[in-house]
Design a protein around this motif. Sequence first.
Motif, PDB file in Angstrom:
ATOM      1  N   ALA A   1      37.477  43.228  42.055  1.00  0.00           N
ATOM      2  CA  ALA A   1      38.310  43.813  43.111  1.00  0.00           C
ATOM      3  C   ALA A   1      39.726  44.066  42.613  1.00  0.00           C
ATOM      4  N   ALA A   2      40.302  43.108  41.915  1.00  0.00           N
ATOM      5  CA  ALA A   2      41.670  43.254  41.424  1.00  0.00           C
ATOM      6  C   ALA A   2      41.803  44.426  40.451  1.00  0.00           C
ATOM      7  N   GLU A   3      40.737  44.696  39.692  1.00  0.00           N
ATOM      8  CA  GLU A   3      40.766  45.798  38.726  1.00  0.00           C
ATOM      9  C   GLU A   3      40.339  47.131  39.334  1.00  0.00           C
TER      10      GLU A   3
ATOM     11  N   ARG B   1      36.016  46.884  46.553  1.00  0.00           N
ATOM     12  CA  ARG B   1      36.991  46.420  47.551  1.00  0.00           C
ATOM     13  C   ARG B   1      36.243  45.569  48.546  1.00  0.00           C
ATOM     14  N   TYR B   2      36.955  44.616  49.114  1.00  0.00           N
ATOM     15  CA  TYR B   2      36.352  43.736  50.101  1.00  0.00           C
ATOM     16  C   TYR B   2      37.392  43.425  51.164  1.00  0.00           C
ATOM     17  N   GLN B   3      36.901  42.985  52.323  1.00  0.00           N
ATOM     18  CA  GLN B   3      37.791  42.696  53.433  1.00  0.00           C
ATOM     19  C   GLN B   3      38.275  41.251  53.421  1.00  0.00           C
TER      20      GLN B   3
ATOM     21  N   PHE C   1      32.591  33.443  41.245  1.00  0.00           N
ATOM     22  CA  PHE C   1      33.468  33.852  42.336  1.00  0.00           C
ATOM     23  C   PHE C   1      34.712  34.555  41.784  1.00  0.00           C
ATOM     24  N   ALA C   2      35.259  34.018  40.700  1.00  0.00           N
ATOM     25  CA  ALA C   2      36.428  34.636  40.064  1.00  0.00           C
ATOM     26  C   ALA C   2      36.087  36.018  39.505  1.00  0.00           C
ATOM     27  N   THR C   3      34.869  36.198  39.023  1.00  0.00           N
ATOM     28  CA  THR C   3      34.435  37.504  38.530  1.00  0.00           C
ATOM     29  C   THR C   3      34.455  38.534  39.654  1.00  0.00           C
ATOM     30  N   LEU C   4      33.966  38.153  40.826  1.00  0.00           N
ATOM     31  CA  LEU C   4      33.983  39.066  41.979  1.00  0.00           C
ATOM     32  C   LEU C   4      35.415  39.438  42.350  1.00  0.00           C
TER      33      LEU C   4
ATOM     34  N   HIS D   1      36.096  54.294  44.595  1.00  0.00           N
ATOM     35  CA  HIS D   1      35.814  55.560  43.920  1.00  0.00           C
ATOM     36  C   HIS D   1      35.641  55.318  42.425  1.00  0.00           C
ATOM     37  N   LYS D   2      36.511  54.496  41.859  1.00  0.00           N
ATOM     38  CA  LYS D   2      36.446  54.162  40.433  1.00  0.00           C
ATOM     39  C   LYS D   2      35.110  53.510  40.090  1.00  0.00           C
ATOM     40  N   GLY D   3      34.679  52.559  40.883  1.00  0.00           N
ATOM     41  CA  GLY D   3      33.413  51.873  40.632  1.00  0.00           C
ATOM     42  C   GLY D   3      32.219  52.792  40.777  1.00  0.00           C
ATOM     43  N   PHE D   4      32.233  53.624  41.817  1.00  0.00           N
ATOM     44  CA  PHE D   4      31.120  54.537  42.054  1.00  0.00           C
ATOM     45  C   PHE D   4      30.997  55.567  40.936  1.00  0.00           C
TER      46      PHE D   4
END
Length: 154
Positions: free
Chosen positions: A62-64, A68-70, A55-58, A85-88
Amino acid sequence: MADIHITDFYRDAAKALNQIYNSFPRLVTVFVEDISGPDTPDEFGLHSPRHQACFATLLWLAAEGYIRYQDTIRQEAIDQVTLTHKGFTLLSAQLSCRSAPDKKLTHISKQLDGEEQASAPVGDFSPAIDLLRAALTTRASSAVDTIMQILLNR
């Protein structure tokens, strides 16, 4: 040899990024148990350290800025997730693998030659997501560690 928690982190991050990439650009829910495996909370409702680490990895991804998540669903999942965009662009990038000095990456790329892939390798380059998938398919921690180190250091 890497510490086991770092190896788990790389595997969790790789599985999560692959799952999210597979549904891009749709928003999805990513369940921790789909990444780290089944978990049974203790008598106080606390998850195992392995589940909490996943869970912390997820949350770290997002933090890095890779995803992104809601919202979170307790510590069970993250909801309405997509790649940034960075991840894609990271996962879509063509990586030079056959001429890489790292023999582990060369070994991963050779596996692509014998497998049906959505986007075939071009010359000495392969899409990062294909290398990530090949590393996950090998089930070899060293292969996953290598590709994730390369991706996270770009």
